[in-house]
Design a protein around this motif. Structure first.
Motif, PDB file in Angstrom:
ATOM      1  N   ASN A   1       0.852  -1.195   0.000  1.00 26.12           N
ATOM      2  CA  ASN A   1       0.000   0.000   0.000  1.00 26.12           C
ATOM      3  C   ASN A   1       0.888   1.246   0.000  1.00 26.12           C
ATOM      4  O   ASN A   1       1.720   1.416   0.900  1.00 26.12           O
ATOM      5  CB  ASN A   1      -0.909   0.006   1.227  1.00 26.12           C
ATOM      6  CG  ASN A   1      -1.888  -1.158   1.218  1.00 26.12           C
ATOM      7  OD1 ASN A   1      -2.367  -1.560   0.158  1.00 26.12           O
ATOM      8  ND2 ASN A   1      -2.176  -1.712   2.384  1.00 26.12           N
TER       9      ASN A   1
ATOM     10  N   GLY B   1       1.082   5.478  -0.330  1.00 27.79           N
ATOM     11  CA  GLY B   1       0.340   6.728  -0.238  1.00 27.79           C
ATOM     12  C   GLY B   1       0.820   7.749  -1.251  1.00 27.79           C
ATOM     13  O   GLY B   1       2.017   8.019  -1.355  1.00 27.79           O
ATOM     14  N   THR B   2      -0.100   8.315  -1.988  1.00 31.39           N
ATOM     15  CA  THR B   2       0.229   9.335  -2.979  1.00 31.39           C
ATOM     16  C   THR B   2      -0.393  10.666  -2.576  1.00 31.39           C
ATOM     17  O   THR B   2      -1.302  10.722  -1.743  1.00 31.39           O
ATOM     18  CB  THR B   2      -0.268   8.943  -4.378  1.00 31.39           C
ATOM     19  OG1 THR B   2      -1.705   8.884  -4.374  1.00 31.39           O
ATOM     20  CG2 THR B   2       0.285   7.586  -4.791  1.00 31.39           C
TER      21      THR B   2
ATOM     22  N   SER C   1      -8.648   5.236  -4.744  1.00 31.59           N
ATOM     23  CA  SER C   1      -7.438   4.434  -4.956  1.00 31.59           C
ATOM     24  C   SER C   1      -7.345   3.886  -6.366  1.00 31.59           C
ATOM     25  O   SER C   1      -8.330   3.843  -7.112  1.00 31.59           O
ATOM     26  CB  SER C   1      -7.409   3.272  -3.953  1.00 31.59           C
ATOM     27  OG  SER C   1      -8.489   2.382  -4.213  1.00 31.59           O
TER      28      SER C   1
ATOM     29  N   LEU D   1      -3.022   4.763  -2.701  1.00 28.43           N
ATOM     30  CA  LEU D   1      -4.079   5.417  -1.928  1.00 28.43           C
ATOM     31  C   LEU D   1      -3.781   6.904  -1.848  1.00 28.43           C
ATOM     32  O   LEU D   1      -2.703   7.308  -1.386  1.00 28.43           O
ATOM     33  CB  LEU D   1      -4.142   4.809  -0.525  1.00 28.43           C
ATOM     34  CG  LEU D   1      -4.286   3.273  -0.476  1.00 28.43           C
ATOM     35  CD1 LEU D   1      -4.093   2.758   0.939  1.00 28.43           C
ATOM     36  CD2 LEU D   1      -5.639   2.858  -1.026  1.00 28.43           C
TER      37      LEU D   1
ATOM     38  N   TYR E   1      -3.898  10.611  -0.478  1.00 28.79           N
ATOM     39  CA  TYR E   1      -4.094  11.456   0.708  1.00 28.79           C
ATOM     40  C   TYR E   1      -3.611  12.849   0.321  1.00 28.79           C
ATOM     41  O   TYR E   1      -2.406  13.066   0.145  1.00 28.79           O
ATOM     42  CB  TYR E   1      -3.272  10.941   1.895  1.00 28.79           C
ATOM     43  CG  TYR E   1      -3.601   9.546   2.348  1.00 28.79           C
ATOM     44  CD1 TYR E   1      -4.584   9.311   3.301  1.00 28.79           C
ATOM     45  CD2 TYR E   1      -2.920   8.452   1.828  1.00 28.79           C
ATOM     46  CE1 TYR E   1      -4.875   8.027   3.733  1.00 28.79           C
ATOM     47  CE2 TYR E   1      -3.197   7.153   2.251  1.00 28.79           C
ATOM     48  CZ  TYR E   1      -4.175   6.946   3.195  1.00 28.79           C
ATOM     49  OH  TYR E   1      -4.465   5.674   3.616  1.00 28.79           O
TER      50      TYR E   1
ATOM     51  N   ARG F   1      -1.156  11.627   5.196  1.00 29.32           N
ATOM     52  CA  ARG F   1      -0.229  10.601   4.701  1.00 29.32           C
ATOM     53  C   ARG F   1       0.645  10.087   5.841  1.00 29.32           C
ATOM     54  O   ARG F   1       0.858   8.881   5.999  1.00 29.32           O
ATOM     55  CB  ARG F   1       0.655  11.166   3.576  1.00 29.32           C
ATOM     56  CG  ARG F   1      -0.085  11.453   2.302  1.00 29.32           C
ATOM     57  CD  ARG F   1       0.850  11.661   1.124  1.00 29.32           C
ATOM     58  NE  ARG F   1       1.709  12.839   1.245  1.00 29.32           N
ATOM     59  CZ  ARG F   1       1.337  14.077   0.942  1.00 29.32           C
ATOM     60  NH1 ARG F   1       0.105  14.300   0.514  1.00 29.32           N
ATOM     61  NH2 ARG F   1       2.177  15.093   1.062  1.00 29.32           N
TER      62      ARG F   1
ATOM     63  N   ALA G   1      -1.371   7.878   8.176  1.00 33.40           N
ATOM     64  CA  ALA G   1      -1.651   6.575   7.567  1.00 33.40           C
ATOM     65  C   ALA G   1      -0.448   5.645   7.695  1.00 33.40           C
ATOM     66  O   ALA G   1      -0.599   4.437   7.935  1.00 33.40           O
ATOM     67  CB  ALA G   1      -2.035   6.753   6.106  1.00 33.40           C
TER      68      ALA G   1
ATOM     69  N   LYS H   1      -1.547   1.765   7.821  1.00 36.53           N
ATOM     70  CA  LYS H   1      -2.460   1.631   6.683  1.00 36.53           C
ATOM     71  C   LYS H   1      -1.709   1.601   5.351  1.00 36.53           C
ATOM     72  O   LYS H   1      -2.219   1.087   4.358  1.00 36.53           O
ATOM     73  CB  LYS H   1      -3.463   2.788   6.679  1.00 36.53           C
ATOM     74  CG  LYS H   1      -4.410   2.794   7.866  1.00 36.53           C
ATOM     75  CD  LYS H   1      -5.352   4.000   7.809  1.00 36.53           C
ATOM     76  CE  LYS H   1      -6.295   4.030   8.984  1.00 36.53           C
ATOM     77  NZ  LYS H   1      -7.162   5.244   8.958  1.00 36.53           N
ATOM     78  N   ILE H   2      -0.532   2.197   5.325  1.00 36.10           N
ATOM     79  CA  ILE H   2       0.288   2.200   4.117  1.00 36.10           C
ATOM     80  C   ILE H   2       1.708   1.787   4.486  1.00 36.10           C
ATOM     81  O   ILE H   2       2.132   1.883   5.635  1.00 36.10           O
ATOM     82  CB  ILE H   2       0.303   3.581   3.418  1.00 36.10           C
ATOM     83  CG1 ILE H   2       0.767   4.684   4.372  1.00 36.10           C
ATOM     84  CG2 ILE H   2      -1.062   3.896   2.833  1.00 36.10           C
ATOM     85  CD1 ILE H   2       0.882   6.057   3.714  1.00 36.10           C
TER      86      ILE H   2
ATOM     87  N   TYR I   1       5.073   6.375   1.588  1.00 37.71           N
ATOM     88  CA  TYR I   1       4.426   7.458   0.840  1.00 37.71           C
ATOM     89  C   TYR I   1       5.471   8.420   0.307  1.00 37.71           C
ATOM     90  O   TYR I   1       6.593   8.490   0.818  1.00 37.71           O
ATOM     91  CB  TYR I   1       3.384   8.183   1.693  1.00 37.71           C
ATOM     92  CG  TYR I   1       3.893   9.084   2.799  1.00 37.71           C
ATOM     93  CD1 TYR I   1       4.256  10.409   2.545  1.00 37.71           C
ATOM     94  CD2 TYR I   1       3.969   8.624   4.121  1.00 37.71           C
ATOM     95  CE1 TYR I   1       4.693  11.246   3.565  1.00 37.71           C
ATOM     96  CE2 TYR I   1       4.398   9.455   5.146  1.00 37.71           C
ATOM     97  CZ  TYR I   1       4.759  10.768   4.859  1.00 37.71           C
ATOM     98  OH  TYR I   1       5.191  11.595   5.864  1.00 37.71           O
TER      99      TYR I   1
END
Length: 556
Positions: free
Chosen positions: A51, A53-54, A247, A269, A271, A277, A280, A285-286, A289
């Motif tokens: 996962n 984060g973007t 996503s 995902l 954010y 971010r 997360a 969660k990620i 990122y």
């Protein structure tokens, strides 16, 4: 920059890449052994989920039309070009082409193609497919280009088929099933480096046709897209599984010709706020990122998270639109430059070791000019220039993006507020125009319009000075309204000169002339950084963002 025993920064690959500068391959390199060839041991099937984060949703997934960072991050996993980038040296390396040769004084390149490769829809990759793609890009209509200003073809090849006499692309010829020849009308020294751009990734001709790739009649909350732009098909290690409002999910391509790595599923995902971010990542969660900002750098260090830094390969600037009459006055543009305090901006909003920019070519690229003229910050001088110009308080609309983080612009709203404060102190009448990134910010500031000033940047995609000055200042465009036939001519000449002192000297002159005429104000060469969880052993950080997730290594 604070240090911590638990913090790990990775600078090595980027530093080596930039130190070597541009490298043009004029003879066939040794073919790389295909990672997909039979061997005594069969690689393990990818099983991991990753996962990431973007900072924003992609604007589109047709790399020929969408050049924003988040779009290209995803399309690099799905589609591949003829030529790749060596992570250590920055040199062109075999990808879908295993070798190449140059002829006709740099005006003809013949590529030997990798055999046995199929697109993700099962159709064969061959020379005909390569030419379908090149001919498609060459034939982009003016209307399509207006709808999709992210197209990169013109910036590299100067013109499309509707301006035949101006284009340096001549033809694509399928010599045989596994051999293709690209002919140019004139030498372009950085041609091979340019082919590493995501824009020149090869798509399935069948998918282009089925997805009516040149008809932009779809929308995902941003600029118009084609059906193909919502569901691209290439030869890469991942294929698109889904794209929704939160996503993008990719899954491993079981028929991929190369190393499939450890990751079976990637969830990108979005954010749009730096703190979300960070949270997360802290919440698990990620797994990582991009676009670490000054505001959460220290928090990451204190929590013992890995921070991977890229060497600076982008420039952040304040764009100036000379189609606005008052900005045609050089004194007004000199006042703008003098009013902006770059050091304060860098100290407040950029990661340590970000360098002040005096020009648009980063320091480690051949052609950087150590003596480019710079006015420097001087509020009194800024006010004097405005008086000399007869500036009468004309309103200047200043566009800036909302809810996005770019490698070159970590916190746009805060950067805008500080620059606006500085310009107002000098006597400018600034009117803020905030625009959601996802609602066409790029298109608004890169097209003709009422934007007087705007915040943006340019992220380099290959190691050559032309990649920076060519797309920005090689011809008049809607972003700057800049017209300098002498500069246009010099850029066109420099891109065809062989590597060496004459070419470097030409770019020194170009950089100095651009700096003196101020079509925009370069602010910084930012350091960009990623944050990673302890699950990640290594991440393929790249100054040009050539980061393919098959190379991510995870703990067992």
């Amino acid at each position: 920059m604070p240090s911590s025993p638990s913090r790990r920064t990775v600078l090595r690959a980027g530093a080596v890449f930039l130190a070597l500068g541009a490298t043009s391959c004029t003879a066939a390199p040794s073919p790389a052994p295909s990672p997909g060839s039979p061997s005594a041991t069969t690689p393990a099937e990818p099983t991991a989920t990753f996962n990431f984060g973007t900072a924003a949703q992609p604007l589109g997934l047709d790399p020929a039309l969408s050049s924003d960072v988040e779009s290209q991050r995803i399309t690099r996993q799905i589609l591949e070009g003829l030529v790749g980038v060596d992570q250590t040296t920055g040199k062109p390396t075999p990808l879908l082409a295993t070798e190449w040769s140059e002829a006709n004084e740099g005006r003809s390149y013949t590529f030997k193609l990798r055999k046995g490769v199929t697109f993700q829809d099962g159709t064969p990759f061959n020379a005909d497919a390569v030419c379908v793609n090149f001919n498609r890009w060459f034939a982009f209509s003016p209307d399509l280009r207006r709808q999709a200003p992210g197209s990169s073809f013109k910036g590299v090849f100067k013109a499309h088929s509707d301006e035949l006499e101006l284009s340096i692309f001549k033809s694509c010829t399928a010599v045989s099933e596994d051999t293709v020849r690209i002919d140019l009308t004139q030498r372009f020294t950085a041609f091979l480096q340019a082919l590493t751009l995501p824009a020149f990734a090869i798509a399935s001709p069948a998918a282009l046709a089925a997805g009516t790739a040149d008809v932009l009649d779809q929308t995902r909350g941003g600029p118009p897209l084609s059906v193909f732009g919502t569901n691209p098909v290439g030869t890469g290690p991942y294929r698109l599984a889904s794209w929704d409002a939160e996503s993008v999910t990719l899954v491993s391509n079981p028929a991929y010709w190369g190393d499939r790595g450890q990751i079976a599923t990637i969830n990108f995902l979005a954010y749009n706020h730096p703190q979300t971010r960070l949270q997360a990542l802290l919440d698990g969660k990620i797994d990582g990122y991009d676009a670490v900002t000054v505001g959460n750098f220290d928090q990451l260090v204190k929590r013992g998270k890995q921070i991977v830094q890229r060497d600076p390969f982008s420039v952040m600037y304040v764009g100036i639109n000379q189609d606005i009459p008052v900005l045609q006055n050089l004194k007004v543009r000199q006042a703008l430059e003098s009013a902006i305090d770059k050091e304060t901006l860098i100290r407040k909003f950029f990661i340590d070791n970000t360098a002040r920019a005096t020009q648009f070519v980063p320091p480690k690229i051949s052609g950087f000019n150590n003596d480019a003229p710079e006015l420097g910050h001087d509020l009194g001088r800024a006010k004097a220039y405005l008086r000399e110009a007869g500036y009468a308080g004309e309103e200047l609309k200043f566009y800036y993006p909302l809810n996005v983080t770019r490698p070159y612009l970590p916190t746009p709203e805060k950067v805008y507020a500080e620059i606006s404060r500085q310009l107002t102190a000098a006597g400018f009448n600034i009117r803020p125009v905030p625009v959601e990134w996802s609602e066409g910010y790029l298109q608004k500031v890169q097209s003709p319009g009422d934007h007087a000033l705007h915040l943006l940047g340019w992220n380099g995609s290959y190691s050559d000075a032309d990649n920076f000055v060519g797309p920005l200042f090689g011809e008049k465009n809607g972003e700057f309204g800049y017209q300098d036939p002498q500069i246009f001519s010099k850029i066109n000449r420099a891109r065809g000169l062989p590597e060496g002192q004459e070419r470097d000297d030409q770019y020194h002159t170009i950089n100095a002339q651009i700096a003196a005429t101020i079509p925009a104000v370069p602010i910084a060469f930012p350091i960009s950084a990623l944050a990673l969880s302890d699950r990640v052993l290594s991440y393929p950080a790249s100054p040009v963002l050539n980061e393919v997730f098959t190379k991510v290594q995870l703990k067992p």
